[in-house]
Enzyme design. Structure first.
Site, PDB file in Angstrom:
ATOM      1  N   HIS A 107       3.578 -10.438   0.161  1.00  0.00           N
ATOM      2  CA  HIS A 107       2.338 -10.002   0.833  1.00  0.00           C
ATOM      3  C   HIS A 107       2.564  -8.666   1.518  1.00  0.00           C
ATOM      4  CE1 HIS A 107       4.752 -11.490   4.117  1.00  0.00           C
ATOM      5  NE2 HIS A 107       3.943 -10.893   4.965  1.00  0.00           N
ATOM      6  N   ASP A 109       1.132  -7.186   5.324  1.00  0.00           N
ATOM      7  CA  ASP A 109       0.589  -7.891   6.492  1.00  0.00           C
ATOM      8  C   ASP A 109      -0.927  -7.763   6.641  1.00  0.00           C
ATOM      9  OD1 ASP A 109       3.078  -8.798   7.220  1.00  0.00           O
ATOM     10  OD2 ASP A 109       3.484  -7.080   8.514  1.00  0.00           O
ATOM     11  N   HIS A 267       6.402  -7.455   1.146  1.00  0.00           N
ATOM     12  CA  HIS A 267       7.646  -8.096   1.550  1.00  0.00           C
ATOM     13  C   HIS A 267       7.559  -9.614   1.435  1.00  0.00           C
ATOM     14  CE1 HIS A 267       5.262  -7.705   5.229  1.00  0.00           C
ATOM     15  NE2 HIS A 267       5.911  -8.728   5.721  1.00  0.00           N
ATOM     16  N   ARG A 283       8.055 -10.146  16.354  1.00  0.00           N
ATOM     17  CA  ARG A 283       7.326  -9.143  15.554  1.00  0.00           C
ATOM     18  C   ARG A 283       6.187  -8.530  16.349  1.00  0.00           C
ATOM     19  NH1 ARG A 283       3.874 -10.729  10.328  1.00  0.00           N
ATOM     20  NH2 ARG A 283       2.110 -10.139  11.597  1.00  0.00           N
TER      21      ARG A 283
HETATM   22  C1  SIN Z   1       6.737 -11.425   8.083  1.00  0.00           C
HETATM   23  O1  SIN Z   1       6.297 -11.387   6.947  1.00  0.00           O
HETATM   24  O2  SIN Z   1       6.147 -10.924   9.015  1.00  0.00           O
HETATM   25  C2  SIN Z   1       8.034 -12.128   8.374  1.00  0.00           C
HETATM   26  C3  SIN Z   1       9.176 -11.495   7.698  1.00  0.00           C
HETATM   27  C4  SIN Z   1      10.460 -12.226   7.984  1.00  0.00           C
HETATM   28  O3  SIN Z   1      10.451 -13.143   8.803  1.00  0.00           O
HETATM   29  O4  SIN Z   1      11.465 -11.890   7.386  1.00  0.00           O
END
Ligand code: SIN
Length: 292
Positions: A107, A109, A267, A283
């Protein structure tokens, strides 16, 4: 004698990503930030090792890229810090302290929002380790810009200027299908989160580089194209965007900070660790503009 930090930006061997060395993110001067910001646009993601920063310093660093509004998932935020999403499998008093399944399918974000975040800043507080010492819970980044470059000219021409719909509900269903995880979807969800339309090929606001901006499952239509054909095109674009040749795989160390650009990369958080192998990340997402 005064020690002057020397900053270096070292690209990974992959098609995206760079390590920024010689930086203390808790104590950043304007010129160093300018170089980091430039590297983010150029490499799609940047990372920093061995950072020891407070929550306030992480927020202050993220805010240098733009405003950081409170996260939409307030229940999973750090108490007292509405902009800090806790990404973690850790439980306290039998309850998860954050989101344990964030990012476990490919995805970018919050693409189902009208203004997806420009970038996200993820700080590793605890990293899971297997009994044999292997570090688990990597994050894989894929360059959707390099994938666009590799796309056949006829498909580029056909889809240029078209928009695809992004449906958060589609993401949840795709996740259920691929990793078998279900999340209870509130009854009013569909009304609150109607699909939004973004360009199939997104242009980076700084570099002008184009990227594939669709995700299979989450994207459910392309304007002006019959449904079956649109879904097949979405699948084709998505598969290209996440081909291993476009990957950089990050093996986390405690104290790492990664910033990724939600325009140019997708990612995936690899969920290869167990409940008793603690992973704890903070995050902060930085507000973005309407994609064009
Ligand atoms: C995310 O997609 O925000 C999380 C990425 C992760 O935890 O590695």
């Amino acid at each position: 004698m005064q020690v002057v930090e020397s900053v270096s930006i070292v690209p990974t061997a992959a098609v995206l990503g760079a390590e920024v060395r010689g930086v203390d993110l808790g104590n950043l001067d304007d010129e160093t930030f300018r170089r980091i910001d430039e590297a983010l646009s150029r490499y799609g993601m940047v990372f920093f090792r061995k950072q020891d920063i407070t929550v306030d310093q992480q927020i202050a660093f993220a805010r240098r890229f733009g405003d950081a509004a409170p996260n939409v998932n307030q229940q999973a935020c750090l108490p007292g810090y509405p902009e800090v999403l806790v990404v973690s499998n850790v439980k306290e008093n039998g309850r998860l302290i954050g989101v344990s399944d964030a990012g476990i399918t490919w995805h970018t974000d919050q693409s189902a929002y009208p203004r997806p975040p420009r970038c996200s800043v993820l700080y590793a507080k605890e990293v899971p380790v297997a009994d044999d010492g292997t570090v688990l819970g990597d994050t894989i980044f894929s360059s959707a810009a390099a994938a666009y470059d590799a796309l056949a000219a006829d498909i580029k021409a056909r889809l240029e200027g078209k928009r695809a719909s992004h449906d958060y509900m589609g993401r949840l269903l795709a996740r259920e299908k691929s990793v078998g995880l279900t999340r209870t979807i509130p009854a009013d969800h569909a009304a609150k989160m109607p699909p939004v339309w973004h360009p199939v090929f997104r242009t980076h606001p700084v570099t002008g580089r184009k990227s594939i901006y669709v995700t299979e499952g989450e994207c459910t239509a392309i304007e002006g194209i019959p449904e079956d054909e649109a879904l097949a095109l979405i699948a084709q674009l998505h598969q290209l965007a996440v081909e291993p040749r476009f990957h950089y795989r990050h093996r986390w160390q405690r104290g790492d900070v990664i910033v990724w650009d939600n325009c140019t990369c997708q990612h995936l958080a690899v969920r290869d660790y167990g409940e008793d192998q603690r992973r704890l990340m903070y995050r902060v997402s930085v507000d973005g503009a309407v994609p064009f």
